[in-house]
Design an enzyme around this catalytic site. Structure first.
Site, short mmCIF file in Angstrom:
data_model
loop_
_atom_site.label_atom_id
_atom_site.label_comp_id
_atom_site.label_asym_id
_atom_site.label_seq_id
_atom_site.Cartn_x
_atom_site.Cartn_y
_atom_site.Cartn_z
CE1 TYR A 158 -3.08 -2.95 0.14
CE2 TYR A 158 -3.74 -2.32 2.33
CZ TYR A 158 -3.87 -3.15 1.23
OH TYR A 158 -4.80 -4.17 1.24
CG ASP A 209 -2.03 -20.12 -0.75
OD1 ASP A 209 -1.25 -19.92 0.20
OD2 ASP A 209 -1.71 -20.77 -1.75
CG ASP A 257 -7.08 -4.56 3.92
OD1 ASP A 257 -8.13 -4.56 4.57
OD2 ASP A 257 -6.89 -3.83 2.93
CG ASP A 302 -12.52 -7.10 5.95
OD1 ASP A 302 -12.03 -6.48 6.91
OD2 ASP A 302 -13.12 -6.54 5.01
#
Ligand code: NAD
Length: 381
Positions: free
Chosen positions: A164, A247, A271, A275
């Site tokens: 980012y 993964d 990130d 979630d």
């Protein structure tokens, strides 16, 4: 106000120094932002005001614009005045930023840039996201009760490095008329070392297990990440360390989430996985976060501005109220007060109050404000 060190994560991050039992006088920057941010943040402020009154502390609240609201008023998503206020405060309470109105703007003007900007300016490199299942909400999850019952995961996400922020970045025109988008995943030894330390220190206070997430089979930056984490682990022989490819981590989180205690992640993996961890608990509207660095801490729900439900008094304010509890604990060392908020949330849920996102058979669906009121009422009882 004097700044001290909170022992349980072993880093200096700007907690207020206070002797046990001493009243706290603190300035809190309140940045509600966009969408549901404007509905949920007032509920958390309401709870903090009750805490101040009940326990004899003085909290001064100073509001400022951030995100789309700031863009509309001042032409930038993170005005200097907002940043100055944040820097001069003892803690920052943030709602959320963004929304469809601003989605077509160029990246540097988008509301979400304000998040990256404030994290960078405050040096907030450690993001702590606890994901715990409330017993009464076990059936609100889309996963089976036997998979999620008892999960208690702390996702530690590196927040100021990685893809980012890495350079080069941008979209460039190619001679053949096509375009090429570029972002760069980059981590230095020191950046990995300091976040790994936070993870090991936090694990020491929990079930003493760190699982470091990477993609070391294909990414060089992950290879370095793993090497440094192993090196830092040398100082924490009492903590178990495991490594998992991202993964597989995504898969294991829904297959057997109870195996995880502290999940150590880089910026992007954290990130995404936080979630996913949030959904194990029933709703993204339940989960708080703390972002810590060397200076002022920032406390916010993990969800976004939820434009699909904004302005209808149906957003769940619990993530933000629980973020206020994290503020009391991490920024002000007010453990008893933080615990009181957490207990009031549990009691409110036990009594059957639910916002729409967590409603179920035999419960009472209430709005954002009513949920805040119920938590305040249960704080006072
Ligand atoms: P989101 O988190 O806003 O919403 C995802 C889903 O969860 C939606 O269905 C929403 O209704 C629901 N939800 C979120 N918070 C809720 C709450 N408190 N109560 C009940 N339901 C809730 O993510 P998104 O839809 O991908 O993004 C919307 C906007 O928010 C975008 O502009 C995005 O860039 C921005 N965003 C901001 C932040 C932040 O400010 N930290 C984080 C993520 C996304």
């Amino acid at each position: 106000m004097a700044r001290g060190r909170r022992n349980d994560i072993g880093i200096d991050y700007g907690a207020i120094e206070r002797s046990k039992g001493e009243a706290v006088k603190a300035k809190i920057a309140v940045l509600a932002g966009d969408g549901v941010g404007r509905e949920i943040v007032p509920e958390a402020v309401k709870v903090l005001k009750v805490i101040a009154e009940k326990y004899g502390h003085t909290f001064e609240f100073a509001t400022a614009d951030i995100g789309g609201q700031a863009l509309d008023k001042f032409g930038v998503p993170l005005p200097n005045d907002t940043l100055t206020l944040a820097k001069q405060s003892d803690a920052v309470l943030l709602g959320a930023v963004g929304g469809p109105r601003w989605e077509s703007l160029e990246y540097s003007l988008r509301p979400e840039r304000a998040l990256l900007g404030i994290r960078e300016a405050l040096g907030l490199y450690a993001n702590l996201r606890p994901a715990k299942v409330y017993t009464t909400l076990v059936d609100a999850s889309t996963l089976k009760r036997e998979v999620i019952e008892g999960i208690d995961i702390l996702v530690i996400r590196e927040l100021t490095g990685g893809i980012y922020f890495g350079k080069p970045k941008g979209i460039e025109k190619l001679p053949n008329g096509q375009e090429r988008g570029i972002n760069t995943e980059v981590y230095s030894t020191e950046e990995v070392r300091r976040i790994a330390k936070v993870a090991f220190e936090a694990a020491r206070k929990r079930r003493k297990k760190v699982t470091s997430v990477d993609k070391a089979n294909v990414l060089e930056s992950s290879e370095l990440w793993r090497k440094v984490v192993i090196d830092v682990h040398g100082s924490y022989p009492d903590v178990e360390l495991g490594h998992i490819y991202v993964d597989n981590a995504a898969m294991q989180l829904v297959r057997n989430p109870r195996q995880f205690d502290v999940l150590l992640c880089n910026n992007m993996f954290g990130d995404i996985l936080s979630d996913e961890a949030a959904m194990l608990t029933g709703s993204i509207g339940m989960l708080p976060s703390a972002s810590l660095g060397a200076k002022v801490g920032l406390f916010e729900p993990i969800h976004g501005s939820a434009p699909d439900i904004a302005g209808r008094n149906i957003a769940n304010p619990i993530a933000t109220i629980a973020s206020a509890a994290m503020m009391l604990s991490y920024a002000f060392q007010l453990e008893k007060e933080a615990e009181a908020i957490e207990q009031a949330i549990v009691k409110t849920l036990d009594l059957g109050y639910r916002t729409k996102d967590i409603q179920g058979p035999g419960t009472q669906t209430v709005g954002t404000v009513e949920m805040g009121d119920a938590i305040v009422k249960n704080l006072n009882e």
